[in-house]
Design an enzyme around this catalytic site. Structure first.
Site, mmCIF file in Angstrom:
data_model
loop_
_atom_site.group_PDB
_atom_site.id
_atom_site.type_symbol
_atom_site.label_atom_id
_atom_site.label_comp_id
_atom_site.label_asym_id
_atom_site.label_seq_id
_atom_site.Cartn_x
_atom_site.Cartn_y
_atom_site.Cartn_z
ATOM 1 N N GLU A 134 0.826 -1.207 0.000
ATOM 2 C CA GLU A 134 0.000 0.000 0.000
ATOM 3 C C GLU A 134 0.861 1.257 0.000
ATOM 4 O O GLU A 134 0.511 2.272 -0.618
ATOM 5 C CB GLU A 134 -0.947 0.007 1.202
ATOM 6 C CG GLU A 134 -1.996 -1.095 1.202
ATOM 7 C CD GLU A 134 -3.082 -0.886 0.143
ATOM 8 O OE1 GLU A 134 -3.056 0.133 -0.553
ATOM 9 O OE2 GLU A 134 -3.951 -1.771 0.021
ATOM 10 N N ARG A 138 0.502 3.817 -3.257
ATOM 11 C CA ARG A 138 -0.135 5.109 -2.956
ATOM 12 C C ARG A 138 0.895 6.215 -2.769
ATOM 13 O O ARG A 138 0.832 7.250 -3.446
ATOM 14 C CB ARG A 138 -1.015 4.983 -1.712
ATOM 15 C CG ARG A 138 -2.123 3.956 -1.862
ATOM 16 C CD ARG A 138 -3.093 4.006 -0.690
ATOM 17 N NE ARG A 138 -3.903 2.800 -0.614
ATOM 18 C CZ ARG A 138 -5.222 2.786 -0.370
ATOM 19 N NH1 ARG A 138 -5.869 3.917 -0.185
ATOM 20 N NH2 ARG A 138 -5.877 1.646 -0.303
ATOM 21 N N ASP A 261 -4.660 -9.914 -8.479
ATOM 22 C CA ASP A 261 -4.914 -9.011 -9.600
ATOM 23 C C ASP A 261 -3.704 -8.279 -10.173
ATOM 24 O O ASP A 261 -3.311 -8.473 -11.323
ATOM 25 C CB ASP A 261 -5.998 -8.001 -9.220
ATOM 26 C CG ASP A 261 -5.717 -7.282 -7.892
ATOM 27 O OD1 ASP A 261 -4.818 -7.708 -7.146
ATOM 28 O OD2 ASP A 261 -6.414 -6.292 -7.598
ATOM 29 N N GLU A 396 -12.045 -0.050 -10.912
ATOM 30 C CA GLU A 396 -11.441 -0.920 -11.923
ATOM 31 C C GLU A 396 -12.222 -0.961 -13.245
ATOM 32 O O GLU A 396 -11.618 -0.968 -14.329
ATOM 33 C CB GLU A 396 -11.263 -2.333 -11.353
ATOM 34 C CG GLU A 396 -10.108 -2.458 -10.386
ATOM 35 C CD GLU A 396 -10.405 -1.843 -9.020
ATOM 36 O OE1 GLU A 396 -9.444 -1.514 -8.289
ATOM 37 O OE2 GLU A 396 -11.603 -1.684 -8.687
#
Length: 508
Positions: A134, A138, A261, A396
């Site tokens: 993360e 980010r 993913d 998405e």
């Protein structure tokens, strides 16, 4: 026959018709939105007006964050309070930097830039562990993108500070990083289990940082993650968990959804930006796409497809909205390598249809977190059924619509994006920003009082960009690559130099 008996028979017949054909007796989504203050339909607005509405949604949420939660990671859009979820460094500020720049919100960009200069990465409450994945997508991605757009050195300086503190997480026998690190002590949390997506979604950012600094250690650290996969007997698809110390898969659950993913997304995007020069990455991407088509793609009626999961080799007919990144990434691959993937565009298009159908099939016009196309025994007949009916402002499907519009120039993808935004405006707009929903199958759903920073970084950015002039795209896809948090990074023709091997490296 008495009148009362006749009325009873009519009521029974009407009830049966409603149960079998509910759409004939319910209001349309457009009617429901209009009753709740929704916006005009796509055909009634110009591209400029649509962009203005989307920018206004960003500004509304940004102002709410500034007023109630400045310096915290998130604003609570319903209760107007602050929340820290990403180590308290101001995730919304860093994640929003490039969107502020793109939307020409100059004063707010300067304000955010000033904030960034004072972030202390090793100043944490109670030594809270830092999650590598993360933090990279980010914070690192956001700062790199802000630098690539503005060339202001504060962003590059701060990202070097941050990544240098993260590097000890990569000190493992296999090259697979630990998922958490204590930034105060510099010691990683030495947990055995790692998640496929989280170890395979660092490479775009680390390579770009090496290009900018000339320090190729960052690039090498990211690339060594793949060592165990190229040596593995498994090819193409991998279980979603892996042992950090041995590199062996844990379990047999395979998915292009959550926890899998972006591992596959980054294989595709690295192949594209290197134009196939990195043979190892290109081979892994090709194998993954081939295996995905063979084992995961499930076709239904009306030219739609979905991505199933594999559990012990058996198909599970369920799909995460997260996996709806796939149509856009597959189209990107098809356009980059048309001779090899001339068939892939049709696969991508059918998946795009399936993903949009997940939005189009709910009462709110917003997709569920997890859904299925297989009719449960207690459900009326429809296209899509919610398994986890919540929505957390995910982007998405919008991301894939953006790629489809950029490549095809077909305005139907803009219409789809606008319909999604109209539903977000109608149901997610709250007291000081936009909130996720508890149940997308009810127009009277409660809000979850969460506004993830990716709403600023991804959801609103892709919506805004899809209404740009298609003949003069702001981010040509042969010049820019979007990381998984939608932070655009410049593509260069720099070829990474070979890594100098140490004698120890030959044992792993």
């Amino acid at each position: 026959m008495t009148l009362s008996l006749l009325l009873l028979l009519v009521f029974i017949q009407l009830s049966y018709c409603i149960q079998q054909h509910p759409l004939l007796f319910t209001k349309t989504r457009q009617q429901l939105r209009k009753e709740r203050g929704g916006l005009l339909d796509s055909s009634e607005l110009s591209l400029h007006e649509k962009q203005a509405y989307i920018k206004s949604a960003f500004v509304y949420s940004w102002e709410g964050y500034k007023k109630y939660s400045w310096g915290y990671d998130e604003n609570k859009p319903v209760s107007k309070g602050a929340r820290n979820t990403r180590n308290g460094w101001g995730a919304t500020i860093v994640d929003a930097l490039d969107t502020l720049y793109i939307m020409n919100l100059k004063e707010d960009f300067i304000l955010a830039r000033s904030y960034v200069g004072f972030i202390e990465w090793d100043s944490l409450i109670q030594d809270e562990p830092v999650q590598l994945f993360e933090t990279v997508i980010r914070y690192v991605g956001g700062l790199l993108s802000a630098y690539d757009l503005s060339t202001e050195t504060v962003f590059l300086d701060k990202v070097v500070e941050l990544v240098d503190l993260l590097l000890p997480a990569f000190d493992t026998e296999t090259g697979i990083p630990y998922q958490y690190i204590n930034m105060t002590t510099g010691v990683p949390l030495k947990q055995t289990v790692a998640c496929l997506a989280e170890i395979g979604t660092l490479q775009l950012e680390l390579t770009r940082l090496s290009e900018l600094t000339g320090n190729w250690t960052y690039h090498y650290k990211g690339q060594h993650v793949y060592d165990v996969f190229t040596r593995s007997k498994l090819k193409g698809l991998f279980p979603h968990l892996v042992d950090v110390h041995t590199g062996q898969p844990i379990g047999a659950y395979v998915t292009w959804g959550g926890m899998g993913d972006s591992f596959y997304e980054y294989l595709i995007k690295q192949s594209v930006i290197s134009n196939g020069r990195d043979k190892r990455i290109k081979d892994m991407a090709v194998q993954s796409i081939t295996s995905m088509q063979k084992h995961l793609v499930t076709s239904t009626l009306n030219d739609r497809s979905f991505l199933s999961n594999l559990n012990g080799g058996e198909k599970e007919h369920r799909m995460d909205e997260l996996a709806c990144f796939a149509p856009g990434s597959l189209l990107l691959m098809a356009r980059q390598f048309p001779d090899e993937f001339d068939h892939l565009e049709k696969v991508a298009e059918q998946l795009m249809n399936g993903c949009y159908n997940a939005w189009d099939s709910t009462e709110t016009g917003i997709a569920a977190e997890i859904f299925t196309w297989k009719r449960p025994s207690n459900e009326v007949n429809k296209d899509i059924y919610s398994i986890v009916p919540s929505y957390i402002l995910r982007p998405e499907t919008i991301e894939s619509l953006y790629y489809f519009y950029v490549f095809t120039k077909d305005t139907k993808y803009q219409d789809m994006a606008w319909d999604i935004f109209n539903s977000l405006y109608t149901y997610c707009r709250s007291n000081s920003g936009y909130s996720g929903l508890v149940n997308v199958d009810s127009v009277d759903t409660e809000k979850d009082d969460r506004e993830e920073s990716f709403f600023f970084a991804e959801t609103l950015k892709y919506l805004y960009l899809i209404f740009d002039d298609p003949h003069h795209p702001r981010f040509p896809l042969d010049e820019w690559v979007f990381n998984t948090e939608a932070h655009p990074l410049r593509i260069t023709d720099i070829i990474p130099p070979p890594e100098k091997k140490t004698w120890l490296s030959y044992f792993y």
